[in-house]
Design a protein around this motif. Sequence first.
Motif, PDB file in Angstrom:
ATOM      1  N   SER A   1       0.819  -1.198   0.000  1.00 54.32           N
ATOM      2  CA  SER A   1       0.000   0.000   0.000  1.00 54.32           C
ATOM      3  C   SER A   1       0.856   1.251   0.000  1.00 54.32           C
ATOM      4  CB  SER A   1      -0.931  -0.037   1.205  1.00 54.32           C
ATOM      5  OG  SER A   1      -0.633   0.977   2.106  1.00 54.32           O
ATOM      6  N   CYS A   2       0.218   2.383  -0.351  1.00 52.20           N
ATOM      7  CA  CYS A   2       0.935   3.652  -0.351  1.00 52.20           C
ATOM      8  C   CYS A   2       1.024   4.190   1.059  1.00 52.20           C
ATOM      9  CB  CYS A   2       0.222   4.667  -1.230  1.00 52.20           C
ATOM     10  SG  CYS A   2      -1.221   5.348  -0.438  1.00 52.20           S
TER      11      CYS A   2
ATOM     12  N   VAL B   1      -9.249   0.545  -2.304  1.00 58.63           N
ATOM     13  CA  VAL B   1      -9.387   0.004  -3.654  1.00 58.63           C
ATOM     14  C   VAL B   1      -8.175  -0.801  -4.066  1.00 58.63           C
ATOM     15  CG1 VAL B   1     -11.076   1.605  -4.592  1.00 58.63           C
ATOM     16  CG2 VAL B   1      -8.673   2.238  -4.592  1.00 58.63           C
ATOM     17  N   CYS B   2      -7.007  -0.490  -3.520  1.00 57.68           N
ATOM     18  CA  CYS B   2      -5.811  -1.261  -3.891  1.00 57.68           C
ATOM     19  C   CYS B   2      -5.987  -2.721  -3.507  1.00 57.68           C
ATOM     20  CB  CYS B   2      -4.588  -0.709  -3.185  1.00 57.68           C
ATOM     21  SG  CYS B   2      -3.987   0.787  -3.922  1.00 57.68           S
TER      22      CYS B   2
ATOM     23  N   GLY C   1      -1.449   5.148   2.795  1.00 54.51           N
ATOM     24  CA  GLY C   1      -2.604   5.988   3.095  1.00 54.51           C
ATOM     25  C   GLY C   1      -3.641   5.226   3.892  1.00 54.51           C
ATOM     26  N   CYS C   2      -3.969   4.008   3.417  1.00 54.04           N
ATOM     27  CA  CYS C   2      -4.965   3.198   4.113  1.00 54.04           C
ATOM     28  C   CYS C   2      -4.479   2.823   5.509  1.00 54.04           C
ATOM     29  CB  CYS C   2      -5.256   1.929   3.324  1.00 54.04           C
ATOM     30  SG  CYS C   2      -6.337   2.222   1.929  1.00 54.04           S
TER      31      CYS C   2
ATOM     32  N   GLY D   1     -12.587   2.759  -1.369  1.00 54.67           N
ATOM     33  CA  GLY D   1     -12.194   4.098  -0.942  1.00 54.67           C
ATOM     34  C   GLY D   1     -10.701   4.245  -1.063  1.00 54.67           C
ATOM     35  N   CYS D   2     -10.270   5.450  -1.385  1.00 53.78           N
ATOM     36  CA  CYS D   2      -8.828   5.674  -1.535  1.00 53.78           C
ATOM     37  C   CYS D   2      -8.491   6.975  -0.850  1.00 53.78           C
ATOM     38  CB  CYS D   2      -8.430   5.730  -2.997  1.00 53.78           C
ATOM     39  SG  CYS D   2      -6.695   6.119  -3.240  1.00 53.78           S
ATOM     40  N   ALA D   3      -8.121   6.939   0.398  1.00 52.51           N
ATOM     41  CA  ALA D   3      -8.204   5.803   1.300  1.00 52.51           C
ATOM     42  C   ALA D   3      -9.611   5.697   1.885  1.00 52.51           C
ATOM     43  CB  ALA D   3      -7.201   5.993   2.433  1.00 52.51           C
TER      44      ALA D   3
HETATM   45  S1  SF4 Z   1      -6.446   2.594  -1.722  1.00 56.96           S
HETATM   46 FE1  SF4 Z   1      -5.478   4.601  -2.004  1.00 56.96          FE
HETATM   47  S2  SF4 Z   1      -4.797   5.164   0.075  1.00 56.96           S
HETATM   48 FE2  SF4 Z   1      -5.229   2.973   0.098  1.00 56.96          FE
HETATM   49  S3  SF4 Z   1      -3.272   2.015  -0.308  1.00 56.96           S
HETATM   50 FE3  SF4 Z   1      -4.305   2.251  -2.285  1.00 56.96          FE
HETATM   51  S4  SF4 Z   1      -3.566   4.190  -3.107  1.00 56.96           S
HETATM   52 FE4  SF4 Z   1      -3.065   4.158  -0.917  1.00 56.96          FE
END
Ligand code: SF4
Lengths: 285, 176
Positions: free
Chosen positions: B20-21, B87-88, B23-24, B117-119
């Motif tokens: 993940s980035c 969503v990832c 964010g979540c 959701g992102c996030a």
């Molecule tokens: S859904 Fe959005 S916030 Fe969550 S890990 Fe993926 S890119 Fe990052």
Amino acid sequence: MITSHPLMLLALLTLIAPFWGALLSGIDRKLTARAQGRIGPPVIQPLYDTLKLLRKTPIVLNRIQVVYAYLHLAFMVLAFLLLVLGQDGLMFLFVFAFSTLSLVLGGMCVRSPYSRIGSQREILLMVAYEPILILLMIGIYKANGSFLLGSPFVAAKPLLMALPLLFLAFLVVMAIKLQKSPFDIATSHHAHQELVKGLTLEYAGPYLALIEIAHFYEIAILFYFVMLFWASNLAIGFVLACASFFLMVLIDNAFARLTTMWVFRFMWTGALLLALTNILWLYFR
Amino acid sequence: MSTTPKLSKSPWVVHFNCNSCNGCDIEFLALLTPHYDVERFGIVHVGNPKHADVLVVTGSVNHRNARVLKNVYDQIPDPKVVVAMGVCASTGGIFADGYNVLGGIAKVIPVDVYVPGCASRPEAMMDGIVKAAVILEAKRRNPKAVQAGQPVVVRTPSAAPAAAAAIPQKEIPQPC
Ligand code: SF4
């Protein structure tokens, strides 16, 4: 008087004790939540947790591990029985220590490094608090002229009058045994991420539930032991035990976790000094 | 309703960050703060899959971490449920086109609840875990009844912030 208790009452006490421990632990969680401005889980949440664990599929790494989980519970129940029956205090200590030792051995017999570090820390904790407990038994002997744990019931004066400093030292031991915050270095209730879960890392499902039930017994044992300090009037003893328990929750929320060696040094200087002073005072008064 | 306490009363959650980035993960950790108080549902965040009931995964799966994710999943004792956060984890999200990315975590393990959701907002995450807890109980009753591949999608709209609700509608500038 103690030995004339009917067997039924004893069985009833043994059945009720884990529920009492679970309830106390639930109140602890509720109080902690309130202290942090949260609503918190229901008071019987520990019961839900344990019943859930009992219904999960067991995962076993080796058979010895399971044997030690059962031994931990069995010796804890035996310690509880010895305490309630007012048996020899030194025997009680031995059984109580062996219960913890079973847990340590269970944590040692797997390959997980976190479990082993947790076990090593638990051994260190035992080395830190066992002298206090032995001095406590000596104090009981000096005060009542008997090692029997039933002796405070028939003594003229409450134990607290003779052992005020030892009582303070015992409160510290209680904080360690309840895995309260400055001392929860081997395994802990909150912040599981320290050492992942330490000692109980490799136990899953029903076997973790066994350890939880043993811990409920442990809480009941400690609660009962505080009541012994004012055994001549059990109502006062009960209030005393509730107050000590509340103090534990307070300490838990007010302090951060300490390092292993700090706990060791604290126990062998501060707490041991308190206990020794009390014993010397009993000899020379 | 049966009188025996349900498994759904005490879902212990283990959180695994796949790719993940972050964010979540930040939102998930926000969920664990006293502000959201997930312990009132009996939710406890454990660091150990062997103690867990719910596996929360953030981020997409790639060739390297697929094996690790499967391993973590296998270590959770049955019954267990999986929640895909963001969503990832659901589809691969913004990383889906990456040369190393396999896609959503459903490519590796069965997923029970999707929280898009992102996030995704902490409120939606909380809803997702509570839904997962209900599935957990259903799985204990009848492991065959709840099949993977019939997952639940949580699309809880986040609660409107209290301050925003208090503002009269006409004072909000309209986008042209
Ligand atoms: S859904 Fe959005 S916030 Fe969550 S890990 Fe993926 S890119 Fe990052």
